[in-house]
Write an enzyme that holds these catalytic residues in place. Structure first.
Site, PDB file in Angstrom:
ATOM      1  N   ASP A   1       2.696   2.925   2.903  1.00 37.95           N
ATOM      2  CA  ASP A   1       1.757   4.015   2.551  1.00 37.95           C
ATOM      3  C   ASP A   1       2.507   5.250   2.057  1.00 37.95           C
ATOM      4  O   ASP A   1       3.252   5.068   1.147  1.00 37.95           O
ATOM      5  CB  ASP A   1       0.892   4.378   3.844  1.00 37.95           C
ATOM      6  CG  ASP A   1      -0.271   4.883   3.763  1.00 37.95           C
ATOM      7  OD1 ASP A   1      -0.943   5.184   2.577  1.00 37.95           O
ATOM      8  OD2 ASP A   1      -0.913   5.247   4.622  1.00 37.95           O
TER       9      ASP A   1
ATOM     10  N   GLU B   1     -10.482   4.914   8.064  1.00 41.12           N
ATOM     11  CA  GLU B   1      -9.134   5.465   8.137  1.00 41.12           C
ATOM     12  C   GLU B   1      -9.656   6.575   9.032  1.00 41.12           C
ATOM     13  O   GLU B   1      -9.650   7.864   8.816  1.00 41.12           O
ATOM     14  CB  GLU B   1      -8.501   5.992   7.029  1.00 41.12           C
ATOM     15  CG  GLU B   1      -7.050   6.422   7.495  1.00 41.12           C
ATOM     16  CD  GLU B   1      -6.280   6.935   6.107  1.00 41.12           C
ATOM     17  OE1 GLU B   1      -5.353   7.420   6.217  1.00 41.12           O
ATOM     18  OE2 GLU B   1      -6.698   6.849   5.077  1.00 41.12           O
TER      19      GLU B   1
ATOM     20  N   HIS C   1       1.017  -1.193  -0.008  1.00 44.02           N
ATOM     21  CA  HIS C   1      -0.038  -0.100  -0.019  1.00 44.02           C
ATOM     22  C   HIS C   1       0.973   1.345   0.022  1.00 44.02           C
ATOM     23  O   HIS C   1       1.482   1.646   1.063  1.00 44.02           O
ATOM     24  CB  HIS C   1      -0.694  -0.102   1.120  1.00 44.02           C
ATOM     25  CG  HIS C   1      -1.854   1.095   1.474  1.00 44.02           C
ATOM     26  ND1 HIS C   1      -3.123   0.891   1.497  1.00 44.02           N
ATOM     27  CD2 HIS C   1      -1.708   2.539   1.402  1.00 44.02           C
ATOM     28  CE1 HIS C   1      -3.768   2.038   1.536  1.00 44.02           C
ATOM     29  NE2 HIS C   1      -2.990   3.247   1.443  1.00 44.02           N
TER      30      HIS C   1
ATOM     31  N   HIS D   1       1.408   5.208  -2.277  1.00 52.09           N
ATOM     32  CA  HIS D   1       0.854   6.350  -3.182  1.00 52.09           C
ATOM     33  C   HIS D   1       2.316   7.067  -4.073  1.00 52.09           C
ATOM     34  O   HIS D   1       2.615   8.005  -3.629  1.00 52.09           O
ATOM     35  CB  HIS D   1       0.460   7.578  -2.255  1.00 52.09           C
ATOM     36  CG  HIS D   1      -1.118   6.832  -1.503  1.00 52.09           C
ATOM     37  ND1 HIS D   1      -2.240   6.941  -2.057  1.00 52.09           N
ATOM     38  CD2 HIS D   1      -0.942   6.218  -0.451  1.00 52.09           C
ATOM     39  CE1 HIS D   1      -3.087   6.257  -1.309  1.00 52.09           C
ATOM     40  NE2 HIS D   1      -2.305   5.932  -0.253  1.00 52.09           N
TER      41      HIS D   1
END
Length: 437
Positions: A330, A233, A77, A79
């Site tokens: 992340d 979240e 995960h 970005h």
């Protein structure tokens, strides 16, 4: 480093984690017996307990003398569309919603060249860390227009094939799925963009709509897509995203795999409610991903105030129920997270004290290595005979202090040492001892 002359054909006395070893593997007072691996044509030929009396085959040997070894890492995960944007931003308000606001203002300036430069840097860092499989989310805010980063990430997936498997998730806010026809059109765009694409969504109490979540899953099923959600979240105990996802998957008899990242609200809910949700998740095709760095930074965040409540999901309770749990990087150096280096071991390093994880090498290192938990199909542990010889060997760490001192490492891809300095003692010990004692 790229020196084929030092490529080993066998590796002796490697310390592998307990989770990776076949059942019946011998145990010693110091944990599982050390392992010997034979490599051929870039793949694992065999894996067996170390036998000092075994005949020494010809070829190049490394005697690791108990150095820790993991398979290639999985960063489940990330970005990389957003990464490295923080230096060009001003003051960012604390918390998740403040970070989203800052990101929305910055993304209007994105160009294909900008995204490519930043994302390529991220992939290079991940590659050097030993990551073989990376999944990135990509912000997608307009129903009829693909974001500028989507095509760039697809091209990078092709360019990095053979080095990193790059998957792309369309991170679409839940309200865009409220209209069923729009949901199916979005899924069609994602499916048409080529292999490695998944349908995603941001599911939060601020946009909660159970019908929209149903449409998302129906559209994914129709187009044969797996799903990856940012879900709950937040620390709102009333959040329903994860529980509703598990219910809908059973109702729809969903055939794919669903990954749910964050699920922070479980930590804020009544114990019985949270455990009931995990019982339901255990009956669904769901993998959980926890993101210790950003969750600890963003949850209960207020300027000038020390956080009282932490944002980790219930990883121990999930694992106890047989739910696959992964730990990932992340955000890295963007408004959501100012730190990071696309090394999933950093996330584990923070997760060990934050979640009080016991025996992290033998148990929790699995959460960095299981690419099979991201896709539909049978489980397939890495390093089985015939698997690629993708290894990360730690030159300074030990199993008692792991994951401390893991920055120093040698990365092998298809049996070739491609990054890091191979200690001379590994080859000297093997050549002088013949068969290490």
């Amino acid at each position: 480093m790229n020196n084929t002359s030092t490529a080993p054909t066998r590796i002796t006395r490697a310390r592998l984690p307990q989770w990776l070893l076949p059942s019946g593997w011998p145990q010693t007072a110091d944990g599982p017996a050390l392992a010997d691996l034979r490599l051929a044509a870039g793949r694992i030929e065999s894996l067996a307990p170390h036998d000092a009396a075994a005949p020494v085959p010809p070829g190049t040997a490394w005697d690791l003398a108990g150095a820790l070894v993991l398979p290639g890492l999985v960063d489940a995960h990330t970005h990389i569309d957003k990464t490295f944007t923080l230096p060009r931003m001003g003051t960012v308000q604390p918390g998740l919603l403040g970070a989203i606001e800052a990101m929305m203002a910055d993304r209007v300036t994105w160009t294909p060249d900008d995204v490519r430069q930043r994302a390529s840097r991220a992939l290079q860092w991940a590659y050097q860390a030993g990551t073989t499989h990376l999944r990135t989310h990509c912000d997608w805010w307009e129903p009829a227009t693909q974001p500028v980063a989507w095509a760039v990430l697809r091209a990078l997936a092709d360019e990095w094939a053979g080095r990193i498997t790059l998957e792309r998730v369309s991170l679409i806010p839940l309200h865009l799925y409220a209209d069923r026809a729009t949901a199916f059109a979005l899924a069609a765009q994602v499916a048409a963009s080529g292999p490695g694409a998944l349908l995603g969504g941001f599911v939060h109490s601020t946009n909660w709509d159970p019908s929209a979540l149903r449409h998302l899953l129906e559209a994914a099923a129709h187009h044969g897509l797996d799903v990856d959600l940012h879900v709950d979240e937040e620390l709102n105990p009333a959040a329903q995203g994860l529980a509703t996802t598990a219910t809908l998957l059973r109702e729809l008899d969903f055939a794919g795999q669903v990954v749910c990242g964050h699920a922070c609200a479980l930590a804020a809910q009544d114990g019985a409610q949270a455990l009931a949700t995990l019982d339901a998740v255990a009956q669904a095709p769901i993998t959980l991903v926890t993101l210790p760095v950003t969750n600890l930074l963003l949850q209960d965040a207020t300027t000038g105030r020390t956080p009282r409540t932490r944002g980790l999901t219930l990883v121990k309770e999930a694992r106890a129920r047989g739910i696959p749990v992964l730990i990932a990087s992340d955000n890295v150096q963007d408004p959501f997270c100012p730190v990071g280096s696309f090394d999933p071991l950093e996330a584990l390093t923070l997760g060990v004290p934050a979640a009080q994880l016991e025996t992290p090498f033998d148990i929790w290192s699995e959460a960095l290595c299981r690419a099979d938990w991201l896709r539909r199909g049978p489980a397939a542990r890495p390093l089985a005979a015939g698997a690629p010889a993708d290894l990360v060997v730690f030159t300074a760490a030990d199993r008692w202090g792991f994951p401390s001192r893991t920055q120093s490492r040698v990365v092998l891809r298809n049996g070739l040492p491609l990054h890091g300095q191979v200690p001379a003692a590994w080859t000297q010990a093997a050549s002088t001892a013949g068969s290490p004692a």
